[in-house]
Design an enzyme around this catalytic site. Sequence first.
Site, PDB file in Angstrom:
ATOM      1  N   LYS A  22     -10.815  23.624  -5.157  1.00 39.38           N
ATOM      2  CA  LYS A  22     -11.283  22.375  -4.533  1.00 39.38           C
ATOM      3  C   LYS A  22     -10.258  21.861  -3.526  1.00 39.38           C
ATOM      4  CE  LYS A  22     -10.510  18.385  -6.861  1.00 39.38           C
ATOM      5  NZ  LYS A  22      -9.751  17.333  -6.163  1.00 39.38           N
ATOM      6  N   ASN A  23      -8.986  21.847  -3.942  1.00 36.22           N
ATOM      7  CA  ASN A  23      -7.973  21.215  -3.095  1.00 36.22           C
ATOM      8  C   ASN A  23      -7.563  22.077  -1.903  1.00 36.22           C
ATOM      9  OD1 ASN A  23      -8.143  19.033  -4.716  1.00 36.22           O
ATOM     10  ND2 ASN A  23      -6.196  19.352  -5.795  1.00 36.22           N
ATOM     11  N   ARG A  93     -10.774   9.904  -2.022  1.00 39.19           N
ATOM     12  CA  ARG A  93      -9.572   9.623  -1.229  1.00 39.19           C
ATOM     13  C   ARG A  93      -9.227  10.764  -0.276  1.00 39.19           C
ATOM     14  NH1 ARG A  93      -5.788   6.333  -2.179  1.00 39.19           N
ATOM     15  NH2 ARG A  93      -4.503   7.947  -1.281  1.00 39.19           N
ATOM     16  N   CYS A 117      -6.595   4.402  -6.932  1.00 44.73           N
ATOM     17  CA  CYS A 117      -7.510   5.090  -7.836  1.00 44.73           C
ATOM     18  C   CYS A 117      -6.899   5.102  -9.225  1.00 44.73           C
ATOM     19  CB  CYS A 117      -7.830   6.490  -7.349  1.00 44.73           C
ATOM     20  SG  CYS A 117      -6.495   7.643  -7.548  1.00 44.73           S
ATOM     21  N   ARG A 122      -1.351   5.451  -4.524  1.00 47.97           N
ATOM     22  CA  ARG A 122      -1.607   6.525  -3.568  1.00 47.97           C
ATOM     23  C   ARG A 122      -1.677   6.041  -2.117  1.00 47.97           C
ATOM     24  NH1 ARG A 122      -5.817  10.666  -5.967  1.00 47.97           N
ATOM     25  NH2 ARG A 122      -4.673  12.029  -4.574  1.00 47.97           N
ATOM     26  N   PRO A 123      -0.524   5.575  -1.585  1.00 41.15           N
ATOM     27  CA  PRO A 123      -0.508   5.130  -0.182  1.00 41.15           C
ATOM     28  C   PRO A 123      -0.663   6.314   0.782  1.00 41.15           C
ATOM     29  CG  PRO A 123       1.729   5.158  -1.083  1.00 41.15           C
ATOM     30  CD  PRO A 123       0.798   5.503  -2.214  1.00 41.15           C
ATOM     31  N   ASP A 125       1.033   6.037   3.885  1.00 45.11           N
ATOM     32  CA  ASP A 125       2.019   5.685   4.907  1.00 45.11           C
ATOM     33  C   ASP A 125       2.662   6.912   5.565  1.00 45.11           C
ATOM     34  OD1 ASP A 125       3.047   5.909   2.205  1.00 45.11           O
ATOM     35  OD2 ASP A 125       5.005   5.366   3.004  1.00 45.11           O
ATOM     36  N   ASP A 309      -1.445  18.033 -11.740  1.00 44.22           N
ATOM     37  CA  ASP A 309      -2.874  18.197 -12.029  1.00 44.22           C
ATOM     38  C   ASP A 309      -3.134  18.917 -13.355  1.00 44.22           C
ATOM     39  OD1 ASP A 309      -3.530  16.847  -9.752  1.00 44.22           O
ATOM     40  OD2 ASP A 309      -3.914  18.629  -8.551  1.00 44.22           O
ATOM     41  N   ILE A 331       5.234  12.672 -10.169  1.00 43.85           N
ATOM     42  CA  ILE A 331       4.452  12.587  -8.927  1.00 43.85           C
ATOM     43  C   ILE A 331       3.623  11.301  -8.920  1.00 43.85           C
ATOM     44  CG2 ILE A 331       2.783  13.745  -7.410  1.00 43.85           C
ATOM     45  CD1 ILE A 331       5.226  15.475  -7.895  1.00 43.85           C
ATOM     46  N   ARG A 401     -16.464  16.109 -10.373  1.00 45.02           N
ATOM     47  CA  ARG A 401     -15.801  16.065  -9.061  1.00 45.02           C
ATOM     48  C   ARG A 401     -14.995  17.328  -8.819  1.00 45.02           C
ATOM     49  NH1 ARG A 401     -12.108  11.284  -8.181  1.00 45.02           N
ATOM     50  NH2 ARG A 401     -11.815  12.627  -6.392  1.00 45.02           N
TER      51      ARG A 401
HETATM   52  N1  EPU Z   1       2.692   9.482  -1.229  1.00 45.91           N
HETATM   53  C1  EPU Z   1       3.236   8.410  -0.560  1.00 45.91           C
HETATM   54  N2  EPU Z   1       2.822   8.195   0.719  1.00 45.91           N
HETATM   55  C2  EPU Z   1       1.913   8.987   1.354  1.00 45.91           C
HETATM   56  C3  EPU Z   1       1.381  10.080   0.655  1.00 45.91           C
HETATM   57  C4  EPU Z   1       1.786  10.308  -0.642  1.00 45.91           C
HETATM   58  O1  EPU Z   1       4.075   7.683  -1.094  1.00 45.91           O
HETATM   59  O2  EPU Z   1       1.590   8.725   2.518  1.00 45.91           O
HETATM   60  C5  EPU Z   1       3.122   9.743  -2.622  1.00 45.91           C
HETATM   61  C6  EPU Z   1       1.970   9.681  -3.614  1.00 45.91           C
HETATM   62  O3  EPU Z   1       1.698   8.360  -4.010  1.00 45.91           O
HETATM   63  C7  EPU Z   1       2.480  10.546  -4.727  1.00 45.91           C
HETATM   64  C8  EPU Z   1       3.221  11.648  -3.978  1.00 45.91           C
HETATM   65  O4  EPU Z   1       3.538  11.087  -2.698  1.00 45.91           O
HETATM   66  O5  EPU Z   1       3.394   9.828  -5.531  1.00 45.91           O
HETATM   67  C9  EPU Z   1       2.472  12.939  -3.792  1.00 45.91           C
HETATM   68  O6  EPU Z   1       1.147  12.679  -3.375  1.00 45.91           O
HETATM   69  P1  EPU Z   1       0.357  13.668  -2.411  1.00 45.91           P
HETATM   70  O7  EPU Z   1       0.233  13.029  -1.076  1.00 45.91           O
HETATM   71  O8  EPU Z   1       0.987  15.008  -2.461  1.00 45.91           O
HETATM   72  O9  EPU Z   1      -1.072  13.695  -3.088  1.00 45.91           O
HETATM   73  P2  EPU Z   1      -2.434  13.959  -2.330  1.00 45.91           P
HETATM   74  O10 EPU Z   1      -2.196  14.863  -1.185  1.00 45.91           O
HETATM   75  O11 EPU Z   1      -3.137  12.686  -2.075  1.00 45.91           O
HETATM   76  C10 EPU Z   1      -3.110  16.130  -3.616  1.00 45.91           C
HETATM   77  C11 EPU Z   1      -4.218  16.581  -4.509  1.00 45.91           C
HETATM   78  C12 EPU Z   1      -4.108  15.879  -5.847  1.00 45.91           C
HETATM   79  C13 EPU Z   1      -2.761  16.249  -6.462  1.00 45.91           C
HETATM   80  C14 EPU Z   1      -1.635  15.838  -5.504  1.00 45.91           C
HETATM   81  C15 EPU Z   1      -0.266  16.248  -5.976  1.00 45.91           C
HETATM   82  C16 EPU Z   1      -6.019  17.081  -2.982  1.00 45.91           C
HETATM   83  C17 EPU Z   1      -7.370  16.757  -2.495  1.00 45.91           C
HETATM   84  N3  EPU Z   1      -5.506  16.258  -3.887  1.00 45.91           N
HETATM   85  O12 EPU Z   1      -3.266  14.717  -3.445  1.00 45.91           O
HETATM   86  O13 EPU Z   1      -5.147  16.413  -6.657  1.00 45.91           O
HETATM   87  O14 EPU Z   1      -2.594  15.580  -7.688  1.00 45.91           O
HETATM   88  O15 EPU Z   1      -1.855  16.457  -4.218  1.00 45.91           O
HETATM   89  O16 EPU Z   1      -0.197  17.613  -6.173  1.00 45.91           O
HETATM   90  O17 EPU Z   1      -5.433  18.074  -2.594  1.00 45.91           O
HETATM   91  C18 EPU Z   1      -6.783  16.382  -8.334  1.00 45.91           C
HETATM   92  O18 EPU Z   1      -7.230  17.446  -7.864  1.00 45.91           O
HETATM   93  O19 EPU Z   1      -7.143  15.937  -9.452  1.00 45.91           O
HETATM   94  C19 EPU Z   1      -5.799  15.626  -7.573  1.00 45.91           C
HETATM   95  C20 EPU Z   1      -5.560  14.334  -7.774  1.00 45.91           C
END
Ligand code: EPU
Length: 422
Positions: A22-23, A93, A117, A122-123, A125, A309, A331, A401
């Site tokens: 999925k990811n 998201r 969520c 999950r910002p 920024d 995950d 994380i 999902r």
């Molecule tokens: N973060 C920030 N600022 C940002 C982006 C992220 O502070 O602009 C923080 C997040 O809050 C978190 C950390 O950085 O503490 C890592 O978050 P990341 O951005 O890597 O998460 P994501 O890209 O939104 C993806 C997966 C998630 C998985 C995370 C971590 C997808 C669609 N989602 O999310 O998958 O948990 O990486 O590996 O790829 C799931 O499949 O159940 C799921 C939540």
Amino acid sequence: MDIFRIEGPVRLAGKVAVSGSKNAALPIMAAAILAPGESIVRGVPQLADIAVLTQLLGALGAKVQRGEGSELRIDASVIDNPIGPYDIVRKMRASICILGPLLARCGSAKVSMPGGCAIGDRPVDIHLRGLRALGAEIHLENGYIIAETPHGLKGKDIFLGGPFGSTVLGTANILMAATLAKGTTTIESAACEPEITDLAYCLNKMGAKIRGIGSPRLVIDGVDRLKPADHTIIGDRVEAGTFMVAAAITAGRVELKNCRLGDMMAVVDKLAGIGVCIEPTADGCIVSRDGPLTPADITTQPYPGFPTDLQAQFMALLALADGNSVITEKIFPDRFMHVAELNRMAARLRKEGPSVIIAGVKKLIAAPVMASDLRASAALVLAALAARGTTVINRVYHIDRGYEHIEKKLNALGAKITRKSV
Ligand code: EPU
């Protein structure tokens, strides 16, 4: 709304094929925006999240069709409405991953700001910081991210690390935008997750020039245009890990097909320490357990560390270990909605800040429980397979999902799961 009734305990045995990731599929579908014409993405699982992105791509002007089975055809000849509306983005998201491709393709984008969520704030920024570094002008208006590139995107050296390390979708967004920027972009502290690697390989098939794939330093030489590609998505390592835990928690023996063990070293290492046997095969592995479960200490980390995950699923497993374990979440420090629900099933879990102390119990007992997010729901299903009695899991739309046909796959291995609409 659907519920699951799960009778336990069972012992799982047999073969299961892991679906496409999925990811990996989500950002790769978004990457199709970058190239006018028809891209073919194979191995795309049939999931609620994929349906949301399909709807979103349609709203942008693309035509998306599911072919035979797991193949998706995305015709992005026309992208004439670069708007990610709140009504769609609020459902998922990960919709944010259209922002980079839209900016690169259309020069402007308006995408609803994702909210929080169940697993934390999950910002986004860092996504915005990276796109600004490439020359985008971005402001927020009425809950929308308004982004424009009056002078086009320009390559830059960008440090993309954040308070919790790298960002997966942030890296995807900047990487996709940089493929069409003028000049060279270096992303330092890029996410190394296999899903990002898959995206980068797909982008290179489309004509992008990305080096350092799989490392924390990605170097991208911008090109003038990209062409559609035909790409097959990698197997889902989180689904694979969930089936591994299913075999382990039921003291079963399950063969996983389409499972990339090389992407799962941290998981395999932990399972071995817990007393689970993993024998590699040509396209996966056989997972089995005969003896008791040994306690373990686990800390989630960005790849190649232990994945967040799979944190909830391992908590269900360690709830039945012979002694005390500790799981620390680095994380998403609030990703513990499953703790109270597992305790309703007679687990002994105590949350201490970003950690959970797990006092192993001899048995879990069925109870009515509530799914709160995708991976937490998976943990409840796993616990229910091992628990005595009939567990009822409410709100299983969370699990739909991210797990393709989960009850069919588990039932084929000997689980007793029925889905009911209530
Ligand atoms: N973060 C920030 N600022 C940002 C982006 C992220 O502070 O602009 C923080 C997040 O809050 C978190 C950390 O950085 O503490 C890592 O978050 P990341 O951005 O890597 O998460 P994501 O890209 O939104 C993806 C997966 C998630 C998985 C995370 C971590 C997808 C669609 N989602 O999310 O998958 O948990 O990486 O590996 O790829 C799931 O499949 O159940 C799921 C939540």
